[in-house]
Design an enzyme around this catalytic site. Sequence first.
Site, PDB file in Angstrom:
ATOM      1  N   THR A 187       0.840  -1.205   0.000  1.00 20.73           N
ATOM      2  CA  THR A 187       0.000   0.000   0.000  1.00 20.73           C
ATOM      3  C   THR A 187       0.874   1.254   0.000  1.00 20.73           C
ATOM      4  O   THR A 187       0.606   2.227  -0.711  1.00 20.73           O
ATOM      5  CB  THR A 187      -0.878   0.003   1.279  1.00 20.73           C
ATOM      6  N   ASP A 233       1.647  -8.493  10.698  1.00 23.28           N
ATOM      7  CA  ASP A 233       2.980  -9.103  10.631  1.00 23.28           C
ATOM      8  C   ASP A 233       4.073  -8.213  11.229  1.00 23.28           C
ATOM      9  O   ASP A 233       5.186  -8.685  11.464  1.00 23.28           O
ATOM     10  CB  ASP A 233       3.345  -9.428   9.176  1.00 23.28           C
ATOM     11  N   GLU A 247       3.871 -19.035   9.834  1.00 21.12           N
ATOM     12  CA  GLU A 247       3.482 -19.657   8.555  1.00 21.12           C
ATOM     13  C   GLU A 247       4.651 -19.663   7.555  1.00 21.12           C
ATOM     14  O   GLU A 247       4.721 -20.506   6.681  1.00 21.12           O
ATOM     15  CB  GLU A 247       2.276 -18.933   7.952  1.00 21.12           C
TER      16      GLU A 247
HETATM   17  O1  F6P Z   1       0.190  -9.743   5.668  1.00 17.51           O
HETATM   18  C1  F6P Z   1      -0.784 -10.057   6.586  1.00 17.51           C
HETATM   19  C2  F6P Z   1      -1.291 -11.443   6.375  1.00 17.51           C
HETATM   20  O2  F6P Z   1      -2.255 -11.634   7.363  1.00 17.51           O
HETATM   21  C3  F6P Z   1      -0.209 -12.509   6.370  1.00 17.51           C
HETATM   22  O3  F6P Z   1       0.229 -12.850   7.627  1.00 17.51           O
HETATM   23  C4  F6P Z   1      -0.877 -13.627   5.604  1.00 17.51           C
HETATM   24  O4  F6P Z   1       0.053 -14.467   4.984  1.00 17.51           O
HETATM   25  C5  F6P Z   1      -1.662 -12.879   4.602  1.00 17.51           C
HETATM   26  O5  F6P Z   1      -1.920 -11.613   5.137  1.00 17.51           O
HETATM   27  C6  F6P Z   1      -2.944 -13.550   4.200  1.00 17.51           C
HETATM   28  O6  F6P Z   1      -3.576 -12.738   3.281  1.00 17.51           O
HETATM   29  P1  F6P Z   1      -4.937 -13.033   2.530  1.00 17.51           P
HETATM   30  O7  F6P Z   1      -5.946 -12.105   3.152  1.00 17.51           O
HETATM   31  O8  F6P Z   1      -4.661 -12.660   1.113  1.00 17.51           O
HETATM   32  O9  F6P Z   1      -5.279 -14.462   2.716  1.00 17.51           O
END
Ligand code: F6P
Length: 381
Positions: free
Chosen positions: A121, A143, A238
């Site tokens: 963003t 994060d 993750e």
């Molecule tokens: O960047 C924030 C986050 O929550 C990450 O930790 C995660 O991998 C990702 O977004 C998941 O995003 P989406 O909403 O596209 O599934």
Amino acid sequence: MIKKVAILANGGDVAGFNAVIRGIVKTAENSGVEAYGFIDGYNGLLKNEYVKLSTAEDGNAEGILPKGGSIIGSSTNANVFNYKIEKENGEVEYKDLSDICIKNIKDDGFDCIFTLGGDGTQKSARDFSTKGVNVIGVPKTIDNDVACTDITFGYNTAVSVAMEAIDRLHTTGETHHRIMVLEVMGRYAGWIALESAIAGGGDVALIPEIPYDIEKVASKIRNRQSRGKNFSIVIVSEGAKPKGGDMVIQGTRNNGQGVDNTKLGGIGQIVAKQLEDITGLEARNTTLGYMQRGGTPTAYDRVLSTKYGTKAMQLALEGKFGRLTVIKNGKLDDVSLEDVVGQNTKIGAVSGNTTESNIRKVTMDNDLVKTARSVGINLGD
Ligand code: F6P
């Protein structure tokens, strides 16, 4: 003199979006400035869809401080500098539609746009700023990986949710003498895993910055067993990966071209199975997922978001554009968007980001790493 400003919330949601919006709107109202909100992030800017925001009695921004999500929505697939267009014949093309956004801003007389979001963003915000738009960014993401700031809003809530999950896993793990694995978010930065492991008293924290050796993790668990502790709590980012191995990718997301479209997830299950095989103890995985993003913000996040929102509006009143509100060494401050998302390696060295990406990663000299090691949390190395 600014008269009219607009906010957009972009990227994955976090707790605290609304608290930032409220902070901006209240400060604007107190200074006689009208505040608006674009609907669904950069998509709203492109389509010129916005609403007037008001904290007056029964106003749409009234009573939103504790509310999760974003009252003006958010978008995870709106890179207006490289926008995905699906043609009638099914073909897909990508176009730079930023000039349409700039025309919308000019035609409707917005003196400043506030961009609430993570590094993607803020990259677009920097590009708008380069094209002459008055922009001020506010750093968001669970994060906690935006460069040049000690903390992003939404992160503390995510850590608290993870901590509560660890507390709950403790009692069930202890009862059944199991290894309880908790997979938390954190794509390339292990802040959530590390901090929640300390807050929840975890035994192991595996983070993307430290490729792990499963044997080392297993020996920590065996060591606990030998001391009569027949359960263990393992927190896994993750984005964690084994030494010499790769992150586990679940699939792809459709977040537009030029952004990271990998959908992570699954490492917790793998670690649980490996630990079960090596130790002979039963293991279970829990993936915390979007619980970390939804719901009401913690007190910390409400205060941080309010600080960020009010600071952002103050910057606009002072005519300081192209900036990002930050917390630097514990103090509310602002830095240039170029420093945050540009290629300034000097800044990178300070903020802990790398030259390939602007993500602020956990560094080995960080207090959290030292604290974790001191209380015996195994980091997989
Ligand atoms: O960047 C924030 C986050 O929550 C990450 O930790 C995660 O991998 C990702 O977004 C998941 O995003 P989406 O909403 O596209 O599934």
